[in-house]
Write a protein that holds these residues in place. Structure first.
Motif, PDB file in Angstrom:
ATOM      1  N   ILE A  12       0.825  -1.210   0.000  1.00  0.00           N
ATOM      2  CA  ILE A  12       0.000   0.000   0.000  1.00  0.00           C
ATOM      3  C   ILE A  12       0.858   1.259   0.000  1.00  0.00           C
ATOM      4  N   THR A  13       1.897   1.267   0.800  1.00  0.00           N
ATOM      5  CA  THR A  13       2.711   2.475   0.938  1.00  0.00           C
ATOM      6  C   THR A  13       3.359   2.898  -0.382  1.00  0.00           C
ATOM      7  N   PRO A  14       4.174   2.053  -1.025  1.00  0.00           N
ATOM      8  CA  PRO A  14       4.784   2.528  -2.276  1.00  0.00           C
ATOM      9  C   PRO A  14       3.770   2.679  -3.413  1.00  0.00           C
ATOM     10  N   CYS A  15       2.739   1.842  -3.451  1.00  0.00           N
ATOM     11  CA  CYS A  15       1.717   1.990  -4.494  1.00  0.00           C
ATOM     12  C   CYS A  15       1.001   3.327  -4.348  1.00  0.00           C
ATOM     13  N   SER A  16       0.755   3.739  -3.126  1.00  0.00           N
ATOM     14  CA  SER A  16       0.111   5.035  -2.895  1.00  0.00           C
ATOM     15  C   SER A  16       1.044   6.183  -3.263  1.00  0.00           C
ATOM     16  N   LEU A  17       2.321   6.032  -2.983  1.00  0.00           N
ATOM     17  CA  LEU A  17       3.286   7.067  -3.375  1.00  0.00           C
ATOM     18  C   LEU A  17       3.386   7.168  -4.899  1.00  0.00           C
ATOM     19  N   VAL A  18       3.400   6.030  -5.578  1.00  0.00           N
ATOM     20  CA  VAL A  18       3.400   6.029  -7.046  1.00  0.00           C
ATOM     21  C   VAL A  18       2.125   6.681  -7.557  1.00  0.00           C
ATOM     22  N   SER A  19       0.995   6.357  -6.940  1.00  0.00           N
ATOM     23  CA  SER A  19      -0.282   6.988  -7.323  1.00  0.00           C
ATOM     24  C   SER A  19      -0.193   8.498  -7.217  1.00  0.00           C
ATOM     25  N   GLY A  20       0.363   8.972  -6.125  1.00  0.00           N
ATOM     26  CA  GLY A  20       0.501  10.408  -5.939  1.00  0.00           C
ATOM     27  C   GLY A  20       1.421  11.039  -6.971  1.00  0.00           C
ATOM     28  N   PHE A  21       2.499  10.357  -7.286  1.00  0.00           N
ATOM     29  CA  PHE A  21       3.437  10.874  -8.274  1.00  0.00           C
ATOM     30  C   PHE A  21       2.768  11.026  -9.637  1.00  0.00           C
ATOM     31  N   ILE A  22       2.083   9.982 -10.088  1.00  0.00           N
ATOM     32  CA  ILE A  22       1.481  10.075 -11.423  1.00  0.00           C
ATOM     33  C   ILE A  22       0.245  10.972 -11.410  1.00  0.00           C
ATOM     34  N   LEU A  23      -0.413  11.093 -10.252  1.00  0.00           N
ATOM     35  CA  LEU A  23      -1.518  12.046 -10.126  1.00  0.00           C
ATOM     36  C   LEU A  23      -0.999  13.484 -10.296  1.00  0.00           C
ATOM     37  N   ILE A  24       0.134  13.777  -9.693  1.00  0.00           N
ATOM     38  CA  ILE A  24       0.726  15.113  -9.822  1.00  0.00           C
ATOM     39  C   ILE A  24       1.080  15.393 -11.285  1.00  0.00           C
ATOM     40  N   TYR A  25       1.595  14.394 -11.969  1.00  0.00           N
ATOM     41  CA  TYR A  25       1.876  14.589 -13.400  1.00  0.00           C
ATOM     42  C   TYR A  25       0.580  14.827 -14.165  1.00  0.00           C
ATOM     43  N   SER A  26      -0.464  14.101 -13.794  1.00  0.00           N
ATOM     44  CA  SER A  26      -1.741  14.208 -14.496  1.00  0.00           C
ATOM     45  C   SER A  26      -2.415  15.548 -14.266  1.00  0.00           C
ATOM     46  N   LYS A  27      -2.359  16.050 -13.044  1.00  0.00           N
ATOM     47  CA  LYS A  27      -3.137  17.237 -12.679  1.00  0.00           C
ATOM     48  C   LYS A  27      -2.337  18.526 -12.543  1.00  0.00           C
ATOM     49  N   VAL A  28      -0.998  18.420 -12.467  1.00  0.00           N
ATOM     50  CA  VAL A  28      -0.195  19.622 -12.260  1.00  0.00           C
ATOM     51  C   VAL A  28       0.897  19.774 -13.336  1.00  0.00           C
ATOM     52  N   VAL A  29       1.760  18.784 -13.437  1.00  0.00           N
ATOM     53  CA  VAL A  29       2.933  18.919 -14.303  1.00  0.00           C
ATOM     54  C   VAL A  29       2.539  19.052 -15.775  1.00  0.00           C
ATOM     55  N   LYS A 134       2.276  14.413 -31.220  1.00  0.00           N
ATOM     56  CA  LYS A 134       2.336  12.943 -31.166  1.00  0.00           C
ATOM     57  C   LYS A 134       2.618  12.452 -29.746  1.00  0.00           C
ATOM     58  N   PHE A 135       3.433  13.187 -29.049  1.00  0.00           N
ATOM     59  CA  PHE A 135       3.824  12.799 -27.701  1.00  0.00           C
ATOM     60  C   PHE A 135       2.764  13.140 -26.656  1.00  0.00           C
ATOM     61  N   GLU A 136       2.420  14.411 -26.569  1.00  0.00           N
ATOM     62  CA  GLU A 136       1.616  14.925 -25.461  1.00  0.00           C
ATOM     63  C   GLU A 136       0.239  14.274 -25.377  1.00  0.00           C
ATOM     64  N   THR A 137      -0.426  14.130 -26.489  1.00  0.00           N
ATOM     65  CA  THR A 137      -1.780  13.576 -26.491  1.00  0.00           C
ATOM     66  C   THR A 137      -1.789  12.140 -25.971  1.00  0.00           C
ATOM     67  N   LYS A 138      -0.911  11.317 -26.508  1.00  0.00           N
ATOM     68  CA  LYS A 138      -0.861   9.905 -26.106  1.00  0.00           C
ATOM     69  C   LYS A 138      -0.363   9.758 -24.665  1.00  0.00           C
ATOM     70  N   TRP A 139       0.696  10.474 -24.330  1.00  0.00           N
ATOM     71  CA  TRP A 139       1.287  10.368 -22.999  1.00  0.00           C
ATOM     72  C   TRP A 139       0.259  10.751 -21.935  1.00  0.00           C
ATOM     73  N   THR A 140      -0.418  11.865 -22.158  1.00  0.00           N
ATOM     74  CA  THR A 140      -1.389  12.365 -21.185  1.00  0.00           C
ATOM     75  C   THR A 140      -2.594  11.438 -21.080  1.00  0.00           C
TER      76      THR A 140
END
Length: 164
Positions: A12-29, A134-140
């Motif tokens: 749970i701990t590292p999976c939640s940290l990974v979730s937070g990391f990719i959430l930040i990329y999704s919603k902020v970065v 090509k990059f941004e649309t697919k990556w996001t």
């Protein structure tokens, strides 16, 4: 508390940290980078991704730790409590491995590596716009998917721990 419960916590701990990391990329970065022009967007992504690709130790510890913890949870759960009781743990764990890590391997790593190889200064504005599109649309798009999966897995793992 038995070994499968302890391993659930260690998953749970590292999976939640990974979730937070990719959430930040999704919603902020990525939304922040999307406000840049094509050249600056590509350069900014190259710079931030290079930190990860240069084996940033904390990132690697959490990211690889999540994979190892989930694999250990699957194995120990199957051995100690059997598939009849562990099937939900196995299902959620495989959802993480395929839906988060699998998408990363199949989609994000190849896209990131492609962006890293672009010699920005050697491309004209049209070529940079094409590369970005090509990059941004697919990556996001795929990052939104893996973010949803990652958050769901963290919640389900917490629920599984609570009901065990």
């Amino acid at each position: 508390m038995d070994v499968p419960d302890i391993l659930l916590i260690f998953s749970i701990t590292p999976c939640s940290l990974v979730s937070g990391f990719i959430l930040i990329y999704s919603k902020v970065v990525m939304p922040g980078l999307s406000n840049l022009n094509d050249k600056d967007f590509l350069k900014a992504f190259q710079v931030t991704d290079a930190i990860i690709q240069n084996n940033q130790p904390v990132f690697l510890f959490i990211w690889i730790g999540s994979i190892l913890a989930v694999l250990a949870t699957i194995l120990v759960s199957l051995v100690s409590i059997g598939f009849a009781e562990a099937w939900l743990i196995v299902l959620v764990a495989f959802a993480y491995l395929l839906g988060v890590q699998g998408i990363m391997v199949v989609v994000h790593i190849p896209l990131n590596n492609h962006i890293q190889r672009i010699k920005i200064e050697n491309n004209n504005d049209e070529a940079l716009a094409d590369q970005r599109l090509k990059f941004e649309t697919k990556w996001t798009f795929f990052n939104h998917i893996r973010t949803g999966i990652a958050i769901s897995v963290s919640v389900f793992l917490l629920m599984l721990l609570a009901i065990r």
